[in-house]
Write a protein that holds these residues in place. Structure first.
Motif, mmCIF file in Angstrom:
data_model
loop_
_atom_site.group_PDB
_atom_site.id
_atom_site.type_symbol
_atom_site.label_atom_id
_atom_site.label_comp_id
_atom_site.label_asym_id
_atom_site.label_seq_id
_atom_site.Cartn_x
_atom_site.Cartn_y
_atom_site.Cartn_z
ATOM 1 N N LYS A 16 0.093 45.284 -11.404
ATOM 2 C CA LYS A 16 0.719 45.962 -10.356
ATOM 3 C C LYS A 16 0.117 45.384 -9.011
ATOM 4 O O LYS A 16 0.689 45.090 -7.899
ATOM 5 C CB LYS A 16 0.533 47.441 -10.296
ATOM 6 N N GLU A 20 1.840 43.395 -5.773
ATOM 7 C CA GLU A 20 1.808 44.063 -4.473
ATOM 8 C C GLU A 20 0.878 43.686 -3.622
ATOM 9 O O GLU A 20 0.600 44.182 -2.590
ATOM 10 C CB GLU A 20 2.141 45.447 -4.599
ATOM 11 N N SER A 178 -3.244 51.555 -2.802
ATOM 12 C CA SER A 178 -3.468 51.012 -4.135
ATOM 13 C C SER A 178 -4.129 51.875 -5.198
ATOM 14 O O SER A 178 -3.712 51.748 -6.423
ATOM 15 C CB SER A 178 -4.917 50.016 -3.916
ATOM 16 N N LEU A 181 -1.157 52.674 -7.336
ATOM 17 C CA LEU A 181 -0.793 51.845 -8.103
ATOM 18 C C LEU A 181 -1.771 52.137 -9.365
ATOM 19 O O LEU A 181 -1.128 52.081 -10.397
ATOM 20 C CB LEU A 181 -0.982 50.487 -7.550
ATOM 21 N N LYS A 184 -0.059 55.250 -10.964
ATOM 22 C CA LYS A 184 1.208 54.816 -11.906
ATOM 23 C C LYS A 184 0.786 53.852 -12.977
ATOM 24 O O LYS A 184 1.528 53.951 -14.274
ATOM 25 C CB LYS A 184 1.974 54.203 -10.907
#
Length: 191
Positions: A16, A20, A178, A181, A184
């Motif tokens: 991730k 990103e 972040s 992220l 998640k």
């Protein structure tokens, strides 16, 4: 937490961050150095490589490996903050804490290292609501997104973003993004 889940969590977080990293650095541009994405991507790539080469024997070993890689490879504030968080989580994992307790130990270390509290436009604005949701077994991507977005309309009072004062309003905190992220990735790893 199961070691296999912990390893997958770090692998997914690495993916991730890599996907990103440009967006993270764009978020960091107006209120920071503009390097959050590149720094964190470098650190997480090193962390996953260290996991793969060291074959950690426990979840605590996984967390310690990540902590050491982030502290040694990531510049700016995010290396010490994330590194401290993972070190705190490692100690809580060794002490037999549940997931909420492990995450709480990480947040405590971020607060200690960064002298941050909720409402100051930092990653703590994501960590604390996430921990509360974990305690209630109600952590979802929506809860995470809401916590990340909550930093947009706040004046930064900590870190480099505090230097721009009122101009930080309207920008999502990159450390909060972040952290979103990270959590998640945790949901994906547990799923």
């Amino acid at each position: 937490m199961d070691k296999i889940v912990a390893v997958k969590w770090m692998q997914v977080f690495n993916q991730k961050v890599e996907a990103e990293k440009d967006h993270l650095s764009e978020l960091d541009g107006p209120i920071g150095d503009g390097d959050h994405g590149a720094n964190l991507a470098r650190g997480m790539a090193a962390a996953v490589e260290a996991i793969n080469t060291s074959d950690p024997q426990s979840t605590a070993d996984v967390l310690k490996t990540v902590s050491m890689a982030l502290i040694s490879k990531v510049g700016g504030a995010s290396g010490p903050l994330y590194g401290s968080a993972f070190m705190g989580m490692m100690k809580a994992e060794q002490a037999g804490q549940d997931l909420a307790g492990v995450l709480e130990a990480g947040a405590d270390m971020i607060e200690k290292r960064g002298h941050a509290q909720v409402g100051e436009k930092t990653m703590i604005d994501v960590w604390r609501p996430v921990i509360e949701a974990v305690k209630r077994d109600q952590l979802t991507n929506e809860v995470i997104d809401q916590a990340v977005l909550s930093t947009k309309d706040v004046v930064a009072t900590k870190g480099r973003a505090s230097y721009v004062g009122e101009r930080s309003i309207g920008h999502i905190d990159p450390g909060s993004y972040s952290s979103g992220l990270l959590f998640k990735a945790l949901l994906e790893a547990e799923g």
